[in-house]
Design an enzyme around this catalytic site. Sequence first.
Site, PDB file in Angstrom:
ATOM      1  N   SER A 124     -11.354   0.426   1.714  1.00 27.44           N
ATOM      2  CA  SER A 124     -10.941   1.256   1.010  1.00 27.44           C
ATOM      3  C   SER A 124     -10.783   3.028   0.421  1.00 27.44           C
ATOM      4  O   SER A 124      -9.067   3.285  -0.088  1.00 27.44           O
ATOM      5  CB  SER A 124     -10.796   0.718  -0.852  1.00 27.44           C
ATOM      6  OG  SER A 124     -10.859  -0.304  -0.915  1.00 27.44           O
ATOM      7  N   HIS A 130      -8.859  -4.159   6.632  1.00 22.46           N
ATOM      8  CA  HIS A 130      -8.304  -3.242   6.425  1.00 22.46           C
ATOM      9  C   HIS A 130      -8.893  -2.060   6.476  1.00 22.46           C
ATOM     10  O   HIS A 130      -9.565  -2.006   5.508  1.00 22.46           O
ATOM     11  CB  HIS A 130      -7.569  -3.813   4.252  1.00 22.46           C
ATOM     12  CG  HIS A 130      -7.014  -2.739   4.156  1.00 22.46           C
ATOM     13  ND1 HIS A 130      -5.000  -3.356   3.699  1.00 22.46           N
ATOM     14  CD2 HIS A 130      -6.731  -1.817   3.513  1.00 22.46           C
ATOM     15  CE1 HIS A 130      -5.280  -2.260   3.181  1.00 22.46           C
ATOM     16  NE2 HIS A 130      -5.570  -1.504   2.967  1.00 22.46           N
ATOM     17  N   ASP A 182       0.574  -1.077  -0.297  1.00 27.89           N
ATOM     18  CA  ASP A 182       0.238  -0.173  -0.102  1.00 27.89           C
ATOM     19  C   ASP A 182       1.157   0.814  -0.235  1.00 27.89           C
ATOM     20  O   ASP A 182       0.272   2.393  -0.512  1.00 27.89           O
ATOM     21  CB  ASP A 182      -0.906   0.256   1.410  1.00 27.89           C
ATOM     22  CG  ASP A 182      -2.580   0.775   0.872  1.00 27.89           C
ATOM     23  OD1 ASP A 182      -2.489   1.523   0.064  1.00 27.89           O
ATOM     24  OD2 ASP A 182      -3.412  -0.065   1.186  1.00 27.89           O
ATOM     25  N   HIS A 236       2.051   2.948  -3.594  1.00 26.96           N
ATOM     26  CA  HIS A 236       1.323   4.173  -4.098  1.00 26.96           C
ATOM     27  C   HIS A 236       1.582   5.812  -3.339  1.00 26.96           C
ATOM     28  O   HIS A 236       2.015   6.551  -4.617  1.00 26.96           O
ATOM     29  CB  HIS A 236      -0.097   4.326  -3.254  1.00 26.96           C
ATOM     30  CG  HIS A 236      -1.115   3.171  -3.905  1.00 26.96           C
ATOM     31  ND1 HIS A 236      -1.002   2.696  -5.162  1.00 26.96           N
ATOM     32  CD2 HIS A 236      -2.016   1.960  -3.307  1.00 26.96           C
ATOM     33  CE1 HIS A 236      -2.055   1.469  -5.375  1.00 26.96           C
ATOM     34  NE2 HIS A 236      -2.576   1.208  -4.297  1.00 26.96           N
TER      35      HIS A 236
END
EC number: 4.1.3.39
Length: 347
Positions: free
Chosen positions: A169, A198, A16, A19
């Site tokens: 997300s 998450h 992650d 990004h």
Amino acid sequence: MTGIWDVRITDTSLRDGSHHKRHQFIKEEVGAIVAALDAAGVPVIEVTHGDGLGGSSFNYGFSKTPEQELIKLAAQTAKEAKIAFLMLPGVGTKEDIKEAQDNGGSICRIATHCTEADVSIQHFGLARELGLETVGFLMMAHTIAPEKLAAQARIMADAGCQCVYVVDSAGALVLDGVADRVAALVAELGEDAQVGFHGHENLGLGVANSVEAVRAGAKQIDGSVRRFGAGAGNAPVEALIGVFDKIGVKTGIDFFDIADAAEDVVRPAMPAECLLDRNALIMGYSGVYSSFLKHAVRQSERYGVPAHQLLHRAGQRKLIGGQEDQLIDIALEIKREQESGQVASRR
């Protein structure tokens, strides 16, 4: 290390976080971070391009170092931790999964939009045939009701998924929204599969939402050291460990060691802190996929339009991962409004 935790933590800063770093990790950074996390007791470390196996592309951004080389390095470096990798059907391929296993990856995490679990069936089948541990990601989980999310989780579990994640997300879920979804999955899956969560920090609730998830029955939780992830970042692992220690949830991770890793090893590898700024808040408030942030900033600079307006309109259009290119259309739309004297609306 098996058996010393109530909840298993997966650190996703090397996936992650890609990004935030625009996929520019180098081997020295990855090796140092894996070594520090492993020494602190982190049981699972995820390593891949931010958009998963095969994500290095014109659309998502090119990796500085091939992800398979980073997976191999991570597996060679870790003494105890397992190395996980992410794949999105349609981005990565089954051959990518095989190569990741050959390079030392042992946990295959397969992600789909929360209404499209059926596209993961063949990939879970392959992963189980290969003897990999399997995890499923139902992304943008805030966009459908708990019972519908649970039905999608059932599809993944029946295909061979051993833990299905509620994936926030956009960092848009708020407390009860997490608990309700996790509880729905726990009720649906029973002993067939575990449930994970998450989170993202776009509304500042990554840690609190993770606690709600655990109280609702989640057995696996994601985070990123120093919040190193998309948008405002993920729930910071060092904070998760401090909170879980205080409420009596065992993780097997040493609080002081992970705090040292965050400060001394991870922060120097970050291009900047992951901030809870206006852009990130807009993503959480409007329900925008967290990886859109860097794409929106780039189009903002290219077309001279405000990034937060791009993100808000992306939320209004209910864009999902893979539709980053539509930010160009939105930028041109706002640019035309500016040139005609219209004031772009925030609402």
